[in-house]
Design a protein around this motif. Structure first.
Motif, PDB file in Angstrom:
ATOM      1  N   ILE A 104       0.852  -1.191   0.000  1.00  0.00           N
ATOM      2  CA  ILE A 104       0.000   0.000   0.000  1.00  0.00           C
ATOM      3  C   ILE A 104       0.889   1.243   0.000  1.00  0.00           C
ATOM      4  CG2 ILE A 104      -1.735   1.329   1.266  1.00  0.00           C
ATOM      5  CD1 ILE A 104      -2.768  -1.279   2.442  1.00  0.00           C
ATOM      6  N   PRO A 105       0.768   2.133  -0.980  1.00  0.00           N
ATOM      7  CA  PRO A 105       1.615   3.330  -1.022  1.00  0.00           C
ATOM      8  C   PRO A 105       1.323   4.254   0.160  1.00  0.00           C
ATOM      9  CG  PRO A 105       0.513   2.949  -3.132  1.00  0.00           C
ATOM     10  CD  PRO A 105      -0.133   2.042  -2.144  1.00  0.00           C
ATOM     11  N   VAL A 106       2.373   4.816   0.713  1.00  0.00           N
ATOM     12  CA  VAL A 106       2.256   5.746   1.837  1.00  0.00           C
ATOM     13  C   VAL A 106       2.881   7.077   1.435  1.00  0.00           C
ATOM     14  CG1 VAL A 106       2.953   6.264   4.208  1.00  0.00           C
ATOM     15  CG2 VAL A 106       2.297   3.929   3.583  1.00  0.00           C
ATOM     16  N   ILE A 107       2.103   8.156   1.563  1.00  0.00           N
ATOM     17  CA  ILE A 107       2.607   9.516   1.379  1.00  0.00           C
ATOM     18  C   ILE A 107       2.633  10.181   2.746  1.00  0.00           C
ATOM     19  CG2 ILE A 107       2.211  11.781   0.344  1.00  0.00           C
ATOM     20  CD1 ILE A 107       0.804  10.443  -1.959  1.00  0.00           C
ATOM     21  N   PHE A 108       3.799  10.629   3.187  1.00  0.00           N
ATOM     22  CA  PHE A 108       3.919  11.319   4.469  1.00  0.00           C
ATOM     23  C   PHE A 108       3.546  12.786   4.316  1.00  0.00           C
ATOM     24  CE2 PHE A 108       6.946   8.062   6.355  1.00  0.00           C
ATOM     25  CZ  PHE A 108       6.089   7.738   7.395  1.00  0.00           C
ATOM     26  N   ALA A 143       7.994   4.817   2.478  1.00  0.00           N
ATOM     27  CA  ALA A 143       7.074   5.812   1.925  1.00  0.00           C
ATOM     28  C   ALA A 143       7.487   6.153   0.498  1.00  0.00           C
ATOM     29  CB  ALA A 143       7.067   7.068   2.792  1.00  0.00           C
ATOM     30  N   ILE A 144       6.520   6.523  -0.327  1.00  0.00           N
ATOM     31  CA  ILE A 144       6.817   6.802  -1.731  1.00  0.00           C
ATOM     32  C   ILE A 144       6.866   8.286  -2.045  1.00  0.00           C
ATOM     33  CG2 ILE A 144       5.876   4.627  -2.589  1.00  0.00           C
ATOM     34  CD1 ILE A 144       3.329   6.211  -3.293  1.00  0.00           C
ATOM     35  N   ARG A 162      -3.461  16.799  -5.152  1.00  0.00           N
ATOM     36  CA  ARG A 162      -4.238  16.018  -6.120  1.00  0.00           C
ATOM     37  C   ARG A 162      -3.320  15.337  -7.138  1.00  0.00           C
ATOM     38  NH1 ARG A 162      -7.449  20.959  -6.449  1.00  0.00           N
ATOM     39  NH2 ARG A 162      -9.223  20.818  -5.039  1.00  0.00           N
ATOM     40  N   ALA A 163      -2.320  16.069  -7.627  1.00  0.00           N
ATOM     41  CA  ALA A 163      -1.439  15.508  -8.653  1.00  0.00           C
ATOM     42  C   ALA A 163      -0.637  14.334  -8.118  1.00  0.00           C
ATOM     43  CB  ALA A 163      -0.497  16.598  -9.175  1.00  0.00           C
ATOM     44  N   ARG A 164      -0.104  14.470  -6.907  1.00  0.00           N
ATOM     45  CA  ARG A 164       0.717  13.388  -6.358  1.00  0.00           C
ATOM     46  C   ARG A 164      -0.122  12.156  -6.042  1.00  0.00           C
ATOM     47  NH1 ARG A 164       5.558  16.154  -2.728  1.00  0.00           N
ATOM     48  NH2 ARG A 164       6.365  17.406  -4.449  1.00  0.00           N
TER      49      ARG A 164
END
Length: 351
Positions: A80-84, A102-103, A116-118
């Motif tokens: 599961i991708p994680v954005i901090f 984290a990606i 939104r873009a990321r």
């Protein structure tokens, strides 16, 4: 991805205002769930895994680093991708987050367009990876039925006592080629999971010497066409004993096939490629693959790196890379030494 085709996003932040902002940015395009602490986030992921997690670092109790560590440590949630998200303008914090798996990283205050873009980019990448896995899964399923026939018919025909030695040899080669195809069919997704350090090894009792003999039999015709000698020694003997070991046979077959294939490609004509297996004094097994070729200077320090290749028109640089992944998945390792016109690749496997 939900039945309605909308990806699920989990926002984790201990500040309700931040959650409201992010939810407002994303709710029109995604199904959004929220949590105000790490423990609640893990509960949600455990019962209804999202397609992406947006995770605050600084939270009371369990911080974002620990939540990410637990997600990546669990095979069910590791992909599961994680954005901090954080207010910290701290390179060390960003580096630590990326090291944990984290990606991406978003800094407060939020820019709606950037958020939104990321999110869109990483959701698209996840869907592409899923599509690739689905296609590979379908291919593996569809290929296994004809491969079962390729493997079983030679075994049945070899039971005929009236076959000549050349006929038996040809049937054995068909069977060995079938095992090679089966190993290749299973390998791609397995290597991806090894790269993520989430592959669960399922070792069984096997004979490494028998696996090596199958590999060399599969390359016998290629070696003969190139005028290269191909020799196997087990405990220093051509007719050496079996080498009992606990591992995954198909993976070991793939590992040896890659290494022997590379050695044949690098070997000059009318020279020998030697494969040697034997017990190590400290326990475990050592496998050496030796050829009389050379390794380009620019490749020597990157021999086992992904996509590292030199001098091979069709080389992908994945053979030695996958061999190292397989050796390490079994708790072993691999090394290469070259010099004086000899290249020696050694695989060390534990007891």
């Amino acid at each position: 991805m939900s039945a309605q085709g909308r990806a699920g996003i989990l926002i984790v932040d201990d500040t309700p205002f931040n959650i409201e902002l992010l939810e407002g940015f994303l709710c029109q395009a995604y199904n959004v769930d929220t949590a105000t602490c790490g423990e609640k986030a893990l509960d949600i992921v455990g019962t209804s895994p999202p397609d992406l997690v947006i995770l605050d670092i600084v939270m009371p109790g369990m911080d974002g680093f620990e939540v990410c560590r637990r997600l990546k440590a669990d095979e069910r949630t590791a992909d599961i991708p994680v954005i901090f998200i954080t207010a910290l303008d701290d390179v060390a914090a960003e580096a630590r987050g990326l090291e944990l798996g984290a990606i991406d990283f978003i800094t407060k205050p939020f820019n709606p367009a950037v958020v939104r873009a990321r999110v869109a980019n990483h959701i698209a990448l996840r869907e592409a990876a899923r599509l690739r896995e689905d296609v590979e899964r379908i291919m593996r399923h569809d290929l296994k039925s004809p491969l079962t026939t390729v493997l079983s018919l030679p075994q049945l025909m070899l039971m005929d006592g009236n076959l000549t030695p050349p006929q038996r040899d040809m049937l054995q080669r068909i069977e060995d080629a079938g095992y090679t195809l089966l190993a290749m069919t299973n390998l791609s997704t397995t290597l991806f999971r090894m790269e993520r350090d989430v592959y669960e090894l399922r070792p069984e009792k096997m004979d490494l010497a028998a696996v090596a003999r199958k590999v060399l039999t599969g390359f016998a015709e290629t070696a003969e066409m190139r005028g290269i000698g191909l020799r196997l020694l087990v405990d220093g003997r051509d007719d050496g004993p079996s080498i009992p070991w606990m591992g995954e046979e198909l993976l070991c077959h793939s590992m040896l096939a890659n290494l022997v294939g590379n050695a044949l490609d690098a070997s000059p004509r009318r020279e020998d490629v030697l494969v040697s297996l034997g017990a190590r004094p400290e326990g475990g097994v050592r496998i050496d693959i030796v050829n009389r070729g050379d390794v380009a200077p620019e490749l020597q320090g990157r021999f086992f790196e992904k996509y590292a290749t030199a001098g091979k028109a069709r080389g992908t640089g994945l053979g030695t890379y996958s061999a190292r992944l397989i050796a390490r998945a079994h708790g072993g390792d691999i090394e290469m030494k070259c010099g004086a016109g000899t290249v020696e690749v050694s695989v060390f496997l534990p007891a």
